[in-house]
Scaffold this motif. Sequence first.
Motif, short mmCIF file in Angstrom:
data_model
loop_
_atom_site.label_atom_id
_atom_site.label_comp_id
_atom_site.label_asym_id
_atom_site.label_seq_id
_atom_site.Cartn_x
_atom_site.Cartn_y
_atom_site.Cartn_z
N PHE A 253 0.96 8.84 3.99
CA PHE A 253 -0.20 8.70 4.87
C PHE A 253 0.01 9.44 6.19
O PHE A 253 -0.93 10.03 6.73
CB PHE A 253 -0.52 7.23 5.13
CG PHE A 253 -1.34 6.60 4.04
CD1 PHE A 253 -2.72 6.67 4.07
CD2 PHE A 253 -0.74 5.93 3.00
CE1 PHE A 253 -3.48 6.10 3.08
CE2 PHE A 253 -1.49 5.36 1.99
CZ PHE A 253 -2.87 5.44 2.03
N SER A 254 1.23 9.42 6.71
CA SER A 254 1.50 10.17 7.94
C SER A 254 1.36 11.67 7.70
O SER A 254 0.79 12.39 8.53
CB SER A 254 2.90 9.87 8.45
OG SER A 254 3.00 8.52 8.83
N PHE A 255 1.86 12.14 6.56
CA PHE A 255 1.73 13.55 6.22
C PHE A 255 0.26 13.94 6.07
O PHE A 255 -0.18 14.96 6.61
CB PHE A 255 2.50 13.85 4.93
CG PHE A 255 2.38 15.26 4.46
CD1 PHE A 255 3.03 16.28 5.14
CD2 PHE A 255 1.61 15.58 3.35
CE1 PHE A 255 2.92 17.60 4.71
CE2 PHE A 255 1.50 16.89 2.92
CZ PHE A 255 2.16 17.90 3.60
N LEU A 256 -0.52 13.11 5.37
CA LEU A 256 -1.96 13.38 5.23
C LEU A 256 -2.66 13.36 6.58
O LEU A 256 -3.57 14.14 6.83
CB LEU A 256 -2.60 12.38 4.28
CG LEU A 256 -2.31 12.57 2.80
CD1 LEU A 256 -2.91 11.42 1.99
CD2 LEU A 256 -2.84 13.90 2.31
N GLY A 257 -2.25 12.43 7.45
CA GLY A 257 -2.84 12.36 8.78
C GLY A 257 -2.59 13.61 9.60
O GLY A 257 -3.46 14.07 10.33
N LEU B 229 -2.76 8.19 10.39
CA LEU B 229 -1.47 8.10 11.10
C LEU B 229 -1.11 6.66 11.41
O LEU B 229 0.05 6.25 11.25
CB LEU B 229 -1.53 8.93 12.38
CG LEU B 229 -1.57 10.44 12.20
CD1 LEU B 229 -1.79 11.12 13.54
CD2 LEU B 229 -0.31 10.94 11.55
N ALA B 230 -2.08 5.87 11.83
CA ALA B 230 -1.82 4.46 12.13
C ALA B 230 -1.43 3.70 10.86
O ALA B 230 -0.48 2.91 10.85
CB ALA B 230 -3.03 3.82 12.78
N LEU B 231 -2.14 3.96 9.77
CA LEU B 231 -1.82 3.32 8.49
C LEU B 231 -0.43 3.74 8.01
O LEU B 231 0.35 2.91 7.52
CB LEU B 231 -2.88 3.70 7.46
CG LEU B 231 -3.13 2.72 6.35
CD1 LEU B 231 -3.72 1.44 6.93
CD2 LEU B 231 -4.09 3.31 5.35
N GLY B 232 -0.10 5.02 8.17
CA GLY B 232 1.22 5.50 7.80
C GLY B 232 2.32 4.82 8.60
O GLY B 232 3.37 4.48 8.05
N ASN B 233 2.08 4.61 9.88
CA ASN B 233 3.08 3.94 10.71
C ASN B 233 3.26 2.48 10.31
O ASN B 233 4.39 1.98 10.29
CB ASN B 233 2.68 4.01 12.18
CG ASN B 233 2.96 5.36 12.76
OD1 ASN B 233 4.00 5.94 12.48
ND2 ASN B 233 2.05 5.88 13.55
#
Length: 140
Positions: free
Chosen positions: A22-26, A36-40
């Motif tokens: 999710f961070s990479f997609l963000g 980015l928030a979901l990835g974190n």
Amino acid sequence: MAYEINEQKKVGLGLLGFGVLFSFLGVILFFDRGLLALGNIFFLAGVAILLGWYSTWKLFTTRANYKGSASFLLGLFLIFVRWPILGIIFQIYGCIVLFGGFWPSIKVFLYHIPVVGWILRLSHSGNCSCYSGMMGGSNS
């Protein structure tokens, strides 16, 4: 084997993987704040489940890791207040400081994964420091 994976660690690795994804997609989708928030959140939950709650707390609150913890949490805060590029920069620095001691263990773990280990061994073609030290060889 030193790296036995029980069900709890499988869940932790899954959450960690989703956090990275999710961070990479963000980042790819022009620093999308929601991804980015979901990835974190996934990343922090995965680390907490993988290492255990007490070990995670000790990791973030050890005096040697204050700089990395503050940087990572500042980056998380900056993402939540709509400054995602600066937040990601702070978080990358925080991750390097916090998890820098884990790189040798991660490297050995990756060498034991069937396809990934084969690719890593081919790419290093004999100058792998993790195996040369065990066999008594020198890195010359």
